[in-house]
Design an enzyme around this catalytic site. Structure first.
Site, PDB file in Angstrom:
ATOM      1  N   CYS A  91       0.797  -1.179   0.018  1.00 49.04           N
ATOM      2  CA  CYS A  91      -0.119  -0.107  -0.064  1.00 49.04           C
ATOM      3  C   CYS A  91       0.864   1.440   0.062  1.00 49.04           C
ATOM      4  O   CYS A  91       1.620   1.212   0.997  1.00 49.04           O
ATOM      5  CB  CYS A  91      -0.846  -0.038   1.173  1.00 49.04           C
ATOM      6  SG  CYS A  91      -2.166   1.420   1.159  1.00 49.04           S
TER       7      CYS A  91
ATOM      8  N   CYS B  61      -3.288   6.643  -5.132  1.00 49.02           N
ATOM      9  CA  CYS B  61      -3.307   5.206  -5.065  1.00 49.02           C
ATOM     10  C   CYS B  61      -1.642   4.859  -5.261  1.00 49.02           C
ATOM     11  O   CYS B  61      -1.156   5.111  -6.589  1.00 49.02           O
ATOM     12  CB  CYS B  61      -3.913   4.332  -5.971  1.00 49.02           C
ATOM     13  SG  CYS B  61      -3.602   2.491  -5.438  1.00 49.02           S
TER      14      CYS B  61
HETATM   15  O1  PYC Z   1      -1.819   3.707  -2.250  1.00 47.19           O
HETATM   16  O2  PYC Z   1      -1.436   1.730  -2.638  1.00 47.19           O
HETATM   17  C1  PYC Z   1      -2.012   2.370  -2.480  1.00 47.19           C
HETATM   18  C2  PYC Z   1      -3.349   1.951  -1.944  1.00 47.19           C
HETATM   19  C3  PYC Z   1      -3.859   0.633  -2.058  1.00 47.19           C
HETATM   20  C4  PYC Z   1      -5.224   0.649  -1.623  1.00 47.19           C
HETATM   21  C5  PYC Z   1      -5.504   1.870  -1.142  1.00 47.19           C
HETATM   22  N1  PYC Z   1      -4.447   2.596  -1.400  1.00 47.19           N
END
Ligand code: PYC
Length: 308
Positions: A87, A234
């Site tokens: 994450c 993300c």
């Molecule tokens: O930032 O890699 C990320 C992530 C995965 C799920 C939620 N955030």
């Protein structure tokens, strides 16, 4: 039972870091420790993250002893439905949390996650850079059909498995988050059910829609496993995206990529190529929002979280 946690958000996406009170995990590797968590402590995953102590959008992070002696901390991520391989926003949140606790300062820190080693650096100005695990495109121009419509995109790995596709009909605007959520959850099933999957049988656990941005190079909407969308751009999704761009010759080594999220927050990133492997670096900022002690009383019917 009591467990101490620190909450932060990274570009709007929350991370709850467990800092005290969690049972010891056993294993010779981080994968074994994660499996020990899964088999022994799943009630704590739901107790820590779910209502009434949390909410569906929280991502949990457990700091453990590393198994790899070159790492400072072991790190296991979990969410409302299970474990996450990696994450990115969460790692940025963990670095800010360790800084808040005075356990690290400006400089480098190495984490061992079940998917591999992730290095991070806290800058003077509070931003955090993480060098993610090697990322790559697995399949290009894959077609998933949903309600008679074809979605053509790439399957790529950035620490989690992604299907990256241009948003076809619904504008990537926060007001559309319900429609975007419904479509991407259905799209995830439309891929996985007929067996369109990642390498070695891995399920695609994230869908990333993308489109043009007014403030960055691209805007995305990322659906996570568990039916919640990422409020940040993300980290693992941006890694997967940059790996695809790099493989297409559209992103050069060291060139800055700015990725906007559906909520307007932005991560910067770039790739380096080492021994033919694409190593993404993601830069973002997290802020601590709470220090709490969670209480699990024996007579509380919801002590391990509500199933809603
Ligand atoms: O930032 O890699 C990320 C992530 C995965 C799920 C939620 N955030």
């Amino acid at each position: 039972m009591r467990i101490k946690v620190i909450d932060s958000h990274t570009g709007g996406e929350p991370t709850r870091v467990v800092i005290e009170g969690f049972p010891e995990l056993f294993g010779a590797t981080l994968v074994e420790k994660r499996d020990d968590f899964k088999s022994k402590c799943d009630h704590l995953r739901t107790g820590i993250l779910s209502e009434p102590r949390g909410s569906e959008i929280l991502v949990g992070a457990l700091l453990t002893e590393p198994c790899d002696p070159s790492c400072d901390f072991g790190l296991i991520f979990f969410n409302n439905v299970g474990m996450l391989g990696m994450c990115g926003h969460g790692t940025i949140g963990v670095v800010e949390t360790l800084n808040h606790l005075g356990k690290i300062g400006v400089g480098k820190v190495n984490f061992e996650a079940p998917v591999g080693k992730v290095s991070a650096e806290l800058y003077e100005d509070g931003r955090v850079a993480i060098q993610n695990v090697a990322s790559y495109r697995y399949r290009k121009d894959v077609t998933a059909t949903l309600q008679g419509m074809d979605y053509i995109g790439d399957i790529a790995y950035g620490g989690n498995w992604f299907f990256l596709v241009k948003s076809p009909l619904i504008p990537l605007d926060l007001v559309n988050h319900r429609a975007l959520s419904e479509t991407t959850v259905e799209l995830m099933n439309a891929l996985n059910e007929p067996g369109i999957i990642g390498e070695n049988g891995a399920r695609i656990d994230h869908i990333e829609l993308f489109d043009k941005s007014k403030i960055a190079d691209s805007k995305n909407f990322v659906m996570c496993p568990g039916g919640q969308y990422d409020r940040s751009p993300c980290g693992t999704g941006t890694s997967a995206k940059m790996a695809c761009l790099c493989e297409d010759g559209k992103l050069m080594e060291g060139e800055i990529w700015r990725q906007e999220s559906i909520t307007g927050s932005v991560f910067e990133g770039y790739v380096t190529v080492v021994d033919g492997k694409i190593l993404p670096t993601i830069i973002g900022r997290a802020h601590v929002v709470a220090e709490s002690e969670l209480i699990f009383l024996d007579d509380d019917p919801l002590r391990w979280g509500a199933k809603i």
